[in-house]
Design an enzyme around this catalytic site. Structure first.
Site, PDB file in Angstrom:
ATOM      1  N   HIS A  19      74.090 -78.304  15.011  1.00 43.47           N
ATOM      2  CA  HIS A  19      73.764 -78.058  13.716  1.00 43.47           C
ATOM      3  C   HIS A  19      73.722 -79.341  12.946  1.00 43.47           C
ATOM      4  CE1 HIS A  19      74.177 -74.686  11.563  1.00 43.47           C
ATOM      5  NE2 HIS A  19      75.279 -74.485  11.137  1.00 43.47           N
ATOM      6  N   TYR A  65      80.625 -79.594   4.408  1.00 44.51           N
ATOM      7  CA  TYR A  65      80.415 -78.960   5.671  1.00 44.51           C
ATOM      8  C   TYR A  65      79.298 -77.769   5.321  1.00 44.51           C
ATOM      9  CZ  TYR A  65      84.697 -80.656   7.777  1.00 44.51           C
ATOM     10  OH  TYR A  65      85.360 -81.644   8.248  1.00 44.51           O
ATOM     11  N   ASN A  67      78.272 -74.532   5.447  1.00 46.16           N
ATOM     12  CA  ASN A  67      78.454 -73.501   4.632  1.00 46.16           C
ATOM     13  C   ASN A  67      78.417 -73.574   3.292  1.00 46.16           C
ATOM     14  OD1 ASN A  67      77.883 -72.111   7.146  1.00 46.16           O
ATOM     15  ND2 ASN A  67      79.891 -71.258   7.152  1.00 46.16           N
ATOM     16  N   ASN A 113      73.318 -70.460   7.153  1.00 42.05           N
ATOM     17  CA  ASN A 113      74.331 -70.303   6.121  1.00 42.05           C
ATOM     18  C   ASN A 113      74.333 -71.577   5.025  1.00 42.05           C
ATOM     19  OD1 ASN A 113      75.472 -67.665   6.546  1.00 42.05           O
ATOM     20  ND2 ASN A 113      77.000 -68.612   8.057  1.00 42.05           N
TER      21      ASN A 113
END
Length: 186
Positions: A19, A65, A67, A113
């Site tokens: 990610h 982060y 999201n 997201n």
């Protein structure tokens, strides 16, 4: 001015996860053009600023982060009155195999997201982007688990090669635009 908004998760525990391909790209780009990051707490981001071929480039690593990535964009956009046409987003794509990249001029969030948050806070899907392949995802594994896995040693070598290519492709994009890099690298 171009804002290169690179997605990932802050902290050592996420540093080498799939990610964080956007953050890995950001670090490689900053190194290549000779700039470094500073913490800009009011923008919830680490930002590296420089000039490249007479254009201001800001490389941004949101510290919210994944999201909530759009929160950092929203803070920057409103404070500096940034036009979204100057936004370029770099992020991981689970549907692309590791070693593949794809430039896009616009599009949906594709289930990502971080991009969903960017679209929400930018109020548009119309921004240039670079997707860095991190797949394929094993069929029996949840995507949430897969994207938070570290790359294997062999995969890190492959990732390093595609990150270097991505940085060069992005710098070419700065000179020739989205259509030409799409034709060459997609």
């Amino acid at each position: 001015m171009k804002i290169i908004f690179c997605l990932g998760n802050p902290g050592e525990g996420y540093k080498n996860t799939r990610h964080n391909a956007g953050f890995i790209f950001a670090d490689a780009l900053a190194l290549k053009i000779g700039t470094s990051f500073s913490n800009e707490a009011k923008f919830k981001a680490h930002i590296a600023k420089c000039d490249y071929k007479n254009e201001a480039l800001w490389i941004v690593k949101p510290q919210t982060y994944m999201n909530l990535s759009g929160e950092a964009l929203y803070a920057l956009k409103n404070f500096y009155k940034i036009d979204i046409k100057n936004l370029f987003v770099v992020y991981d794509d689970i549907s692309l195999d590791l070693g593949k990249i794809r430039f896009r001029a616009k599009g949906s969030d594709g289930g990502h997201n971080g991009i969903k948050s960017i679209i929400k806070h930018a109020s548009t899907q119309e921004f240039d982007r670079l997707k860095i392949g991190i797949g394929p995802q094993p069929s029996m594994m949840k995507s949430e688990d897969f994207v938070l896995q570290n790359f294997s040693h062999e995969q890190k070598i492959q990732l390093n090669d595609i990150i270097n290519l991505s940085v060069d492709a992005f710098l070419e994009y700065c000179e020739v635009g989205i259509s030409k890099v799409q034709n060459k690298y997609n």
